[in-house]
Design an enzyme around this catalytic site. Structure first.
Site, PDB file in Angstrom:
ATOM      1  N   LYS A  80       0.847  -1.190   0.000  1.00 23.88           N
ATOM      2  CA  LYS A  80       0.000   0.000   0.000  1.00 23.88           C
ATOM      3  C   LYS A  80       0.880   1.237   0.000  1.00 23.88           C
ATOM      4  CE  LYS A  80      -3.973   1.565   2.847  1.00 23.88           C
ATOM      5  NZ  LYS A  80      -4.799   1.145   3.997  1.00 23.88           N
ATOM      6  N   SER A 156      -9.390   0.749   2.953  1.00 22.92           N
ATOM      7  CA  SER A 156      -8.600   1.616   2.111  1.00 22.92           C
ATOM      8  C   SER A 156      -7.418   0.924   1.438  1.00 22.92           C
ATOM      9  CB  SER A 156      -8.074   2.793   2.945  1.00 22.92           C
ATOM     10  OG  SER A 156      -7.207   2.349   3.965  1.00 22.92           O
ATOM     11  N   SER A 180      -9.526  -1.714   7.110  1.00 25.62           N
ATOM     12  CA  SER A 180      -8.997  -1.454   5.771  1.00 25.62           C
ATOM     13  C   SER A 180      -8.166  -2.574   5.172  1.00 25.62           C
ATOM     14  CB  SER A 180      -8.173  -0.161   5.776  1.00 25.62           C
ATOM     15  OG  SER A 180      -9.017   0.958   5.897  1.00 25.62           O
TER      16      SER A 180
END
Length: 465
Positions: A80, A156, A180
Protein backbone atom coordinates in the site's frame (compact mmCIF):
# COMPACT_ATOMS: atom_id res chain seq x y z
CA UNK A 1 5.72 -20.54 -15.98
CA UNK A 2 1.95 -20.11 -16.40
CA UNK A 3 1.46 -22.22 -13.30
CA UNK A 4 2.86 -19.34 -11.26
CA UNK A 5 -0.22 -17.18 -11.78
CA UNK A 6 -1.93 -18.18 -8.56
CA UNK A 7 0.90 -20.16 -7.01
CA UNK A 8 1.54 -20.05 -3.29
CA UNK A 9 4.60 -18.38 -1.83
CA UNK A 10 5.92 -21.79 -0.78
CA UNK A 11 5.61 -23.12 -4.35
CA UNK A 12 7.57 -20.15 -5.68
CA UNK A 13 10.24 -20.48 -3.01
CA UNK A 14 10.55 -24.24 -3.58
CA UNK A 15 10.94 -23.64 -7.32
CA UNK A 16 13.61 -21.00 -6.83
CA UNK A 17 15.56 -23.03 -4.25
CA UNK A 18 15.40 -26.21 -6.36
CA UNK A 19 16.49 -24.46 -9.55
CA UNK A 20 13.30 -25.25 -11.51
CA UNK A 21 13.15 -21.56 -12.30
CA UNK A 22 15.05 -18.46 -11.24
CA UNK A 23 13.90 -15.51 -9.16
CA UNK A 24 14.47 -13.40 -12.27
CA UNK A 25 12.01 -15.54 -14.23
CA UNK A 26 9.46 -15.20 -11.44
CA UNK A 27 9.78 -11.41 -11.44
CA UNK A 28 9.49 -11.19 -15.24
CA UNK A 29 6.39 -13.39 -15.18
CA UNK A 30 4.59 -11.23 -12.62
CA UNK A 31 5.70 -7.98 -14.28
CA UNK A 32 4.10 -9.21 -17.51
CA UNK A 33 0.89 -10.13 -15.68
CA UNK A 34 0.79 -6.71 -14.02
CA UNK A 35 1.27 -5.01 -17.39
CA UNK A 36 -1.64 -7.00 -18.80
CA UNK A 37 -4.14 -6.62 -15.96
CA UNK A 38 -3.33 -3.38 -14.16
CA UNK A 39 -4.83 -1.07 -16.84
CA UNK A 40 -8.21 -2.59 -15.96
CA UNK A 41 -7.75 -2.94 -12.21
CA UNK A 42 -5.73 0.20 -11.44
CA UNK A 43 -4.19 -1.56 -8.44
CA UNK A 44 -0.62 -0.26 -8.80
CA UNK A 45 0.47 3.36 -8.59
CA UNK A 46 4.10 2.46 -9.27
CA UNK A 47 5.74 -0.69 -10.64
CA UNK A 48 9.37 -1.12 -9.54
CA UNK A 49 10.64 -3.29 -12.38
CA UNK A 50 14.31 -2.25 -12.19
CA UNK A 51 14.51 -2.68 -8.42
CA UNK A 52 12.74 -6.04 -8.54
CA UNK A 53 15.02 -7.41 -11.25
CA UNK A 54 18.11 -6.26 -9.38
CA UNK A 55 16.93 -7.94 -6.19
CA UNK A 56 16.07 -11.13 -8.12
CA UNK A 57 19.58 -11.19 -9.57
CA UNK A 58 21.03 -10.96 -6.06
CA UNK A 59 18.88 -13.88 -4.90
CA UNK A 60 19.82 -15.98 -7.94
CA UNK A 61 23.49 -15.34 -7.19
CA UNK A 62 22.94 -16.55 -3.63
CA UNK A 63 21.27 -19.78 -4.76
CA UNK A 64 24.06 -20.34 -7.30
CA UNK A 65 26.53 -20.21 -4.39
CA UNK A 66 24.48 -22.79 -2.49
CA UNK A 67 23.08 -20.26 -0.02
CA UNK A 68 19.46 -20.24 1.18
CA UNK A 69 17.90 -16.81 0.53
CA UNK A 70 15.16 -17.37 3.10
CA UNK A 71 11.61 -18.69 3.57
CA UNK A 72 10.19 -16.21 1.05
CA UNK A 73 12.91 -16.61 -1.58
CA UNK A 74 11.81 -15.13 -4.89
CA UNK A 75 8.27 -14.22 -3.77
CA UNK A 76 7.14 -10.88 -5.24
CA UNK A 77 5.12 -8.59 -3.00
CA UNK A 78 3.72 -5.08 -3.19
CA UNK A 79 2.72 -2.55 -0.54
CA UNK A 80 0.00 0.00 0.00
CA UNK A 81 1.46 3.36 -0.95
CA UNK A 82 1.45 4.62 2.64
CA UNK A 83 4.55 2.46 3.30
CA UNK A 84 7.83 4.26 2.70
CA UNK A 85 9.77 2.96 -0.30
CA UNK A 86 13.31 4.24 -0.69
CA UNK A 87 13.44 6.81 -3.49
CA UNK A 88 9.65 7.18 -3.85
CA UNK A 89 7.33 9.79 -2.42
CA UNK A 90 4.92 8.23 0.08
CA UNK A 91 1.57 9.24 -1.41
CA UNK A 92 -0.87 7.79 1.13
CA UNK A 93 -3.45 8.00 -1.65
CA UNK A 94 -3.39 11.80 -1.67
CA UNK A 95 -2.58 14.54 -4.17
CA UNK A 96 -1.12 16.75 -1.44
CA UNK A 97 1.62 14.28 -0.51
CA UNK A 98 2.79 14.07 -4.13
CA UNK A 99 4.86 17.20 -3.50
CA UNK A 100 6.76 15.66 -0.57
CA UNK A 101 10.39 14.55 -0.93
CA UNK A 102 11.12 10.86 -1.57
CA UNK A 103 11.53 8.48 1.33
CA UNK A 104 15.12 7.92 2.42
CA UNK A 105 14.66 4.28 3.40
CA UNK A 106 12.17 1.45 3.17
CA UNK A 107 9.56 0.88 5.83
CA UNK A 108 10.65 -1.60 8.48
CA UNK A 109 8.28 -4.35 7.33
CA UNK A 110 9.53 -4.07 3.75
CA UNK A 111 13.07 -4.56 5.03
CA UNK A 112 12.04 -7.56 7.12
CA UNK A 113 10.29 -9.24 4.17
CA UNK A 114 13.24 -8.67 1.86
CA UNK A 115 15.61 -10.05 4.49
CA UNK A 116 13.59 -13.28 4.21
CA UNK A 117 14.01 -13.38 0.42
CA UNK A 118 10.86 -11.58 -0.80
CA UNK A 119 11.07 -9.11 -3.68
CA UNK A 120 9.31 -5.74 -3.62
CA UNK A 121 7.68 -5.19 -7.00
CA UNK A 122 5.57 -2.07 -6.56
CA UNK A 123 3.39 0.40 -4.68
CA UNK A 124 -0.38 -0.04 -4.54
CA UNK A 125 -3.29 2.37 -4.66
CA UNK A 126 -5.43 3.21 -1.65
CA UNK A 127 -8.15 5.49 -0.37
CA UNK A 128 -7.02 9.03 0.37
CA UNK A 129 -5.17 9.12 3.70
CA UNK A 130 -6.64 5.67 4.45
CA UNK A 131 -10.06 7.20 5.24
CA UNK A 132 -12.08 5.00 2.90
CA UNK A 133 -13.74 1.59 2.58
CA UNK A 134 -14.63 1.72 -1.14
CA UNK A 135 -11.44 1.79 -3.25
CA UNK A 136 -12.61 4.95 -5.02
CA UNK A 137 -9.96 7.66 -5.32
CA UNK A 138 -10.60 10.95 -7.13
CA UNK A 139 -6.86 11.68 -7.52
CA UNK A 140 -5.55 8.41 -8.96
CA UNK A 141 -8.70 6.70 -10.17
CA UNK A 142 -10.86 3.93 -8.76
CA UNK A 143 -9.42 0.51 -7.99
CA UNK A 144 -11.59 -2.18 -9.58
CA UNK A 145 -12.63 -5.52 -8.12
CA UNK A 146 -10.91 -8.45 -9.89
CA UNK A 147 -14.18 -10.40 -9.84
CA UNK A 148 -16.12 -7.69 -11.64
CA UNK A 149 -14.50 -4.41 -12.61
CA UNK A 150 -17.80 -2.56 -12.18
CA UNK A 151 -17.71 -3.31 -8.45
CA UNK A 152 -15.63 -1.84 -5.61
CA UNK A 153 -12.42 -3.47 -4.46
CA UNK A 154 -12.94 -2.21 -0.92
CA UNK A 155 -10.56 0.02 0.97
CA UNK A 156 -8.60 1.62 2.11
CA UNK A 157 -6.06 -1.09 1.15
CA UNK A 158 -7.79 -1.24 -2.22
CA UNK A 159 -4.78 -1.96 -4.42
CA UNK A 160 -3.58 -4.60 -1.97
CA UNK A 161 -6.86 -6.49 -2.17
CA UNK A 162 -7.22 -6.20 -5.94
CA UNK A 163 -3.60 -7.10 -6.73
CA UNK A 164 -3.62 -10.25 -4.60
CA UNK A 165 -7.13 -11.19 -5.71
CA UNK A 166 -6.13 -10.94 -9.38
CA UNK A 167 -2.86 -12.83 -8.90
CA UNK A 168 -0.71 -9.79 -9.72
CA UNK A 169 1.32 -10.59 -6.58
CA UNK A 170 1.14 -13.49 -4.13
CA UNK A 171 1.47 -11.17 -1.12
CA UNK A 172 0.71 -7.56 -0.25
CA UNK A 173 0.91 -5.30 2.77
CA UNK A 174 -1.95 -3.12 3.91
CA UNK A 175 -2.98 -1.09 6.91
CA UNK A 176 -6.14 -1.45 8.96
CA UNK A 177 -7.50 1.26 11.25
CA UNK A 178 -11.18 0.30 11.22
CA UNK A 179 -11.23 -2.50 8.66
CA UNK A 180 -9.00 -1.45 5.77
CA UNK A 181 -7.34 -4.87 5.37
CA UNK A 182 -10.44 -6.92 6.10
CA UNK A 183 -12.94 -5.08 3.86
CA UNK A 184 -10.87 -5.48 0.64
CA UNK A 185 -10.02 -9.06 1.62
CA UNK A 186 -13.75 -9.77 1.92
CA UNK A 187 -14.65 -8.09 -1.38
CA UNK A 188 -11.74 -9.53 -3.40
CA UNK A 189 -11.97 -13.13 -2.17
CA UNK A 190 -8.65 -13.43 -0.33
CA UNK A 191 -7.23 -13.92 3.15
CA UNK A 192 -6.29 -10.89 5.22
CA UNK A 193 -4.82 -10.61 8.71
CA UNK A 194 -5.23 -7.69 11.09
CA UNK A 195 -2.90 -8.64 13.94
CA UNK A 196 -3.27 -7.59 17.55
CA UNK A 197 -2.75 -3.85 18.04
CA UNK A 198 0.97 -3.42 18.67
CA UNK A 199 2.05 -6.79 17.24
CA UNK A 200 3.74 -5.46 14.06
CA UNK A 201 5.72 -2.20 14.04
CA UNK A 202 4.27 0.58 11.88
CA UNK A 203 7.65 2.27 11.42
CA UNK A 204 7.88 3.88 8.00
CA UNK A 205 4.14 3.91 7.31
CA UNK A 206 2.10 7.10 6.95
CA UNK A 207 -0.17 7.45 10.01
CA UNK A 208 -3.91 7.93 10.15
CA UNK A 209 -5.14 7.30 13.70
CA UNK A 210 -2.39 6.32 16.11
CA UNK A 211 -4.76 4.76 18.64
CA UNK A 212 -6.19 2.33 16.10
CA UNK A 213 -3.66 1.91 13.24
CA UNK A 214 -2.57 -1.67 12.50
CA UNK A 215 -0.50 -3.10 9.63
CA UNK A 216 -0.66 -6.60 8.20
CA UNK A 217 -0.57 -8.93 5.19
CA UNK A 218 -3.04 -10.05 2.52
CA UNK A 219 -2.58 -13.32 0.62
CA UNK A 220 -4.37 -15.96 -1.44
CA UNK A 221 -3.75 -18.74 1.09
CA UNK A 222 -3.62 -19.04 4.84
CA UNK A 223 -0.14 -20.57 4.70
CA UNK A 224 1.15 -17.55 2.78
CA UNK A 225 -0.49 -15.26 5.31
CA UNK A 226 1.24 -17.08 8.17
CA UNK A 227 4.58 -17.25 6.37
CA UNK A 228 4.63 -13.52 5.72
CA UNK A 229 3.35 -12.70 9.21
CA UNK A 230 6.13 -14.74 10.79
CA UNK A 231 8.70 -12.96 8.64
CA UNK A 232 7.52 -9.54 9.87
CA UNK A 233 7.16 -10.24 13.60
CA UNK A 234 9.48 -8.75 16.17
CA UNK A 235 9.66 -5.84 18.57
CA UNK A 236 10.92 -2.45 17.46
CA UNK A 237 11.35 0.56 19.76
CA UNK A 238 10.80 2.79 16.73
CA UNK A 239 7.03 2.40 17.15
CA UNK A 240 5.79 3.36 20.62
CA UNK A 241 2.76 1.07 20.23
CA UNK A 242 4.81 -2.01 19.34
CA UNK A 243 4.70 -4.50 22.19
CA UNK A 244 7.86 -6.21 23.37
CA UNK A 245 6.56 -9.75 22.95
CA UNK A 246 8.38 -12.82 21.68
CA UNK A 247 7.47 -13.72 18.07
CA UNK A 248 5.29 -16.79 17.62
CA UNK A 249 5.78 -19.51 15.02
CA UNK A 250 2.34 -19.50 13.44
CA UNK A 251 3.51 -21.70 10.55
CA UNK A 252 4.13 -24.48 13.05
CA UNK A 253 0.61 -24.07 14.45
CA UNK A 254 -1.38 -24.28 11.20
CA UNK A 255 -1.77 -28.04 11.03
CA UNK A 256 -3.15 -28.40 14.57
CA UNK A 257 -6.66 -27.86 13.25
CA UNK A 258 -9.58 -26.80 15.37
CA UNK A 259 -9.62 -29.64 17.91
CA UNK A 260 -9.57 -28.25 21.43
CA UNK A 261 -10.57 -24.73 20.41
CA UNK A 262 -13.79 -23.31 21.82
CA UNK A 263 -15.49 -21.59 18.90
CA UNK A 264 -18.63 -19.46 19.06
CA UNK A 265 -20.58 -17.30 16.66
CA UNK A 266 -20.88 -13.58 17.37
CA UNK A 267 -24.42 -12.52 18.30
CA UNK A 268 -26.14 -9.33 19.44
CA UNK A 269 -24.64 -6.42 17.51
CA UNK A 270 -23.26 -8.97 15.02
CA UNK A 271 -26.63 -10.65 14.30
CA UNK A 272 -27.26 -11.00 10.57
CA UNK A 273 -31.02 -11.18 10.02
CA UNK A 274 -30.87 -8.01 7.89
CA UNK A 275 -27.70 -8.99 5.99
CA UNK A 276 -28.55 -12.07 3.88
CA UNK A 277 -25.23 -12.28 2.00
CA UNK A 278 -23.20 -12.04 5.19
CA UNK A 279 -25.53 -14.49 6.91
CA UNK A 280 -25.05 -17.11 4.19
CA UNK A 281 -21.28 -16.77 4.54
CA UNK A 282 -21.23 -17.06 8.33
CA UNK A 283 -23.72 -19.95 8.26
CA UNK A 284 -21.48 -21.80 5.82
CA UNK A 285 -18.39 -21.32 7.97
CA UNK A 286 -20.17 -22.27 11.19
CA UNK A 287 -21.44 -25.47 9.61
CA UNK A 288 -17.90 -26.37 8.57
CA UNK A 289 -16.69 -25.72 12.13
CA UNK A 290 -19.68 -27.48 13.74
CA UNK A 291 -20.19 -24.25 15.66
CA UNK A 292 -23.63 -23.71 17.16
CA UNK A 293 -22.83 -21.71 20.30
CA UNK A 294 -23.42 -17.95 20.23
CA UNK A 295 -21.76 -15.23 22.27
CA UNK A 296 -22.19 -11.49 22.59
CA UNK A 297 -19.47 -8.88 22.83
CA UNK A 298 -20.88 -6.47 25.43
CA UNK A 299 -20.65 -2.77 24.71
CA UNK A 300 -19.98 -3.15 20.98
CA UNK A 301 -22.23 -0.27 19.92
CA UNK A 302 -20.49 2.02 22.39
CA UNK A 303 -17.09 0.72 21.30
CA UNK A 304 -17.79 1.45 17.67
CA UNK A 305 -19.04 4.92 18.54
CA UNK A 306 -15.78 5.56 20.39
CA UNK A 307 -13.81 4.45 17.34
CA UNK A 308 -15.69 6.96 15.17
CA UNK A 309 -14.80 9.84 17.49
CA UNK A 310 -11.18 8.78 17.95
CA UNK A 311 -10.67 8.33 14.21
CA UNK A 312 -12.19 11.71 13.40
CA UNK A 313 -10.28 13.62 16.06
CA UNK A 314 -6.85 12.03 15.55
CA UNK A 315 -7.16 12.15 11.76
CA UNK A 316 -8.22 15.79 11.73
CA UNK A 317 -5.45 16.73 14.16
CA UNK A 318 -2.87 15.14 11.85
CA UNK A 319 -4.19 16.90 8.76
CA UNK A 320 -5.19 20.25 10.26
CA UNK A 321 -2.39 22.26 8.55
CA UNK A 322 -3.39 20.83 5.16
CA UNK A 323 -7.08 21.43 5.85
CA UNK A 324 -6.26 25.07 6.59
CA UNK A 325 -4.01 25.69 3.58
CA UNK A 326 -5.09 23.22 0.85
CA UNK A 327 -8.72 22.22 1.46
CA UNK A 328 -9.45 22.15 -2.27
CA UNK A 329 -6.88 19.36 -2.79
CA UNK A 330 -8.73 16.82 -0.64
CA UNK A 331 -11.44 14.48 -1.80
CA UNK A 332 -14.53 16.38 -0.55
CA UNK A 333 -15.82 13.33 1.35
CA UNK A 334 -12.50 12.92 3.16
CA UNK A 335 -12.09 16.63 3.79
CA UNK A 336 -15.54 17.08 5.26
CA UNK A 337 -15.11 14.21 7.69
CA UNK A 338 -11.76 15.61 8.82
CA UNK A 339 -13.31 19.05 9.30
CA UNK A 340 -16.08 17.50 11.38
CA UNK A 341 -13.44 15.83 13.53
CA UNK A 342 -11.64 19.12 14.06
CA UNK A 343 -14.83 20.60 15.51
CA UNK A 344 -15.40 17.90 18.11
CA UNK A 345 -14.94 18.98 21.76
CA UNK A 346 -11.82 17.69 23.49
CA UNK A 347 -13.99 16.25 26.27
CA UNK A 348 -15.70 13.98 23.75
CA UNK A 349 -12.34 12.62 22.61
CA UNK A 350 -11.23 12.00 26.18
CA UNK A 351 -14.47 10.18 26.91
CA UNK A 352 -14.14 8.13 23.71
CA UNK A 353 -10.71 6.94 24.82
CA UNK A 354 -12.17 5.89 28.15
CA UNK A 355 -14.89 3.96 26.38
CA UNK A 356 -12.32 2.35 24.07
CA UNK A 357 -10.36 0.98 27.02
CA UNK A 358 -13.56 -0.07 28.82
CA UNK A 359 -14.79 -1.91 25.73
CA UNK A 360 -11.45 -3.68 25.26
CA UNK A 361 -11.65 -4.94 28.83
CA UNK A 362 -15.24 -6.10 28.38
CA UNK A 363 -14.29 -8.04 25.28
CA UNK A 364 -11.18 -9.60 26.83
CA UNK A 365 -13.33 -11.00 29.63
CA UNK A 366 -15.45 -12.78 27.01
CA UNK A 367 -12.40 -14.82 26.00
CA UNK A 368 -12.39 -16.52 29.38
CA UNK A 369 -15.23 -18.63 27.94
CA UNK A 370 -14.29 -18.88 24.27
CA UNK A 371 -11.11 -19.06 22.17
CA UNK A 372 -12.33 -18.01 18.73
CA UNK A 373 -15.33 -16.00 17.55
CA UNK A 374 -16.80 -16.13 14.05
CA UNK A 375 -18.35 -12.93 12.68
CA UNK A 376 -19.19 -11.33 9.35
CA UNK A 377 -16.44 -9.26 7.73
CA UNK A 378 -18.68 -7.02 5.62
CA UNK A 379 -22.45 -6.49 5.53
CA UNK A 380 -22.59 -7.46 1.84
CA UNK A 381 -20.58 -8.40 -1.22
CA UNK A 382 -18.75 -5.61 -3.05
CA UNK A 383 -21.20 -2.86 -4.10
CA UNK A 384 -21.07 -1.38 -7.56
CA UNK A 385 -18.83 1.62 -8.11
CA UNK A 386 -20.52 4.89 -7.22
CA UNK A 387 -23.08 3.46 -4.80
CA UNK A 388 -23.65 5.75 -1.82
CA UNK A 389 -26.34 4.10 0.33
CA UNK A 390 -26.29 0.92 2.39
CA UNK A 391 -29.24 -0.51 4.31
CA UNK A 392 -28.32 -1.07 7.97
CA UNK A 393 -31.01 -2.63 10.16
CA UNK A 394 -33.67 -1.50 7.73
CA UNK A 395 -32.50 2.13 7.58
CA UNK A 396 -30.65 3.84 4.74
CA UNK A 397 -27.15 4.83 5.88
CA UNK A 398 -24.12 6.28 4.09
CA UNK A 399 -22.31 3.38 2.44
CA UNK A 400 -18.72 4.58 2.77
CA UNK A 401 -18.33 4.41 6.57
CA UNK A 402 -20.71 1.50 7.12
CA UNK A 403 -18.85 -1.04 5.03
CA UNK A 404 -16.80 -1.33 8.22
CA UNK A 405 -19.87 -2.04 10.35
CA UNK A 406 -18.50 -5.42 11.51
CA UNK A 407 -14.77 -4.70 11.38
CA UNK A 408 -14.58 -1.40 13.25
CA UNK A 409 -15.48 -2.78 16.72
CA UNK A 410 -12.75 -5.42 16.46
CA UNK A 411 -10.17 -2.70 15.80
CA UNK A 412 -11.46 -0.74 18.79
CA UNK A 413 -10.68 -3.71 21.03
CA UNK A 414 -7.33 -4.34 19.29
CA UNK A 415 -8.15 -8.02 18.66
CA UNK A 416 -6.47 -10.16 15.99
CA UNK A 417 -8.79 -11.04 13.11
CA UNK A 418 -8.27 -13.13 9.98
CA UNK A 419 -10.66 -12.88 7.04
CA UNK A 420 -11.49 -16.17 5.32
CA UNK A 421 -13.08 -15.87 1.85
CA UNK A 422 -16.29 -17.57 0.81
CA UNK A 423 -18.23 -17.37 -2.44
CA UNK A 424 -21.79 -16.05 -2.40
CA UNK A 425 -23.42 -18.26 -5.01
CA UNK A 426 -26.42 -15.98 -5.52
CA UNK A 427 -24.39 -12.91 -6.50
CA UNK A 428 -21.36 -14.77 -7.86
CA UNK A 429 -19.09 -12.51 -5.79
CA UNK A 430 -16.90 -13.31 -2.78
CA UNK A 431 -17.60 -12.26 0.78
CA UNK A 432 -15.40 -12.85 3.81
CA UNK A 433 -15.88 -14.02 7.37
CA UNK A 434 -13.81 -12.84 10.33
CA UNK A 435 -12.05 -15.34 12.58
CA UNK A 436 -11.39 -13.39 15.80
CA UNK A 437 -9.29 -14.40 18.81
CA UNK A 438 -8.04 -12.97 22.08
CA UNK A 439 -5.13 -10.51 21.98
CA UNK A 440 -1.81 -12.07 20.87
CA UNK A 441 -3.50 -15.28 19.62
CA UNK A 442 -3.01 -14.83 15.90
CA UNK A 443 -2.08 -18.52 15.88
CA UNK A 444 -5.66 -19.46 16.80
CA UNK A 445 -7.07 -17.24 14.05
CA UNK A 446 -4.75 -18.84 11.51
CA UNK A 447 -5.38 -22.40 12.72
CA UNK A 448 -9.10 -21.98 12.12
CA UNK A 449 -8.54 -20.20 8.81
CA UNK A 450 -6.22 -22.95 7.60
CA UNK A 451 -8.71 -25.65 8.62
CA UNK A 452 -11.44 -23.86 6.66
CA UNK A 453 -9.19 -23.56 3.63
CA UNK A 454 -8.56 -27.29 3.77
CA UNK A 455 -12.33 -27.79 3.89
CA UNK A 456 -12.69 -25.93 0.60
CA UNK A 457 -12.92 -22.31 1.73
CA UNK A 458 -10.31 -21.10 -0.71
CA UNK A 459 -9.90 -17.99 -2.82
CA UNK A 460 -11.06 -19.21 -6.24
CA UNK A 461 -9.74 -17.64 -9.38
CA UNK A 462 -11.81 -14.64 -10.49
CA UNK A 463 -13.82 -15.65 -13.57
CA UNK A 464 -12.37 -13.09 -16.00
CA UNK A 465 -8.81 -14.22 -15.20
Amino acid sequence: MNGLLFSSASAITDGVNSGRFSAGEVVDFFLAHIAEQNPTLNAFTRVLAKRARQRAAQLDAMTARGENPGPLAGVPFAVKNLFDIRGLTTLAGSAINAGNPPAREDALLIRRLEEKGAILIGALGMGEYAYDFTGENRHYGNCANPWNSKHMSGGSSSGSGAAVGAGLVPLALGSDTNGSIRVPASFCGIFGLKPTYGRLPRTGSYPFCDSLDHVGPLARSCEDLARSFDAMQGYSPSDHACADRAPMDTMAELQKGVDGLRISRAAGYFSLEDFPQAQRAVDKVCRALDCSDEIELPGTLEGRSAAYLITNVEGSRLHLPRLQTRPQDFDPDTRDRFIAGALLPAAWYARAQQVRHWYAEQVREVFANVDVIVAAATPCVAPRMGEKILSIRGEEQPLRPNLGYFTQPISTAGLPSCVVPTLDEESGLPIGVQIIAAPWREDWCLRVANYLEQQGFTAPRPPQL
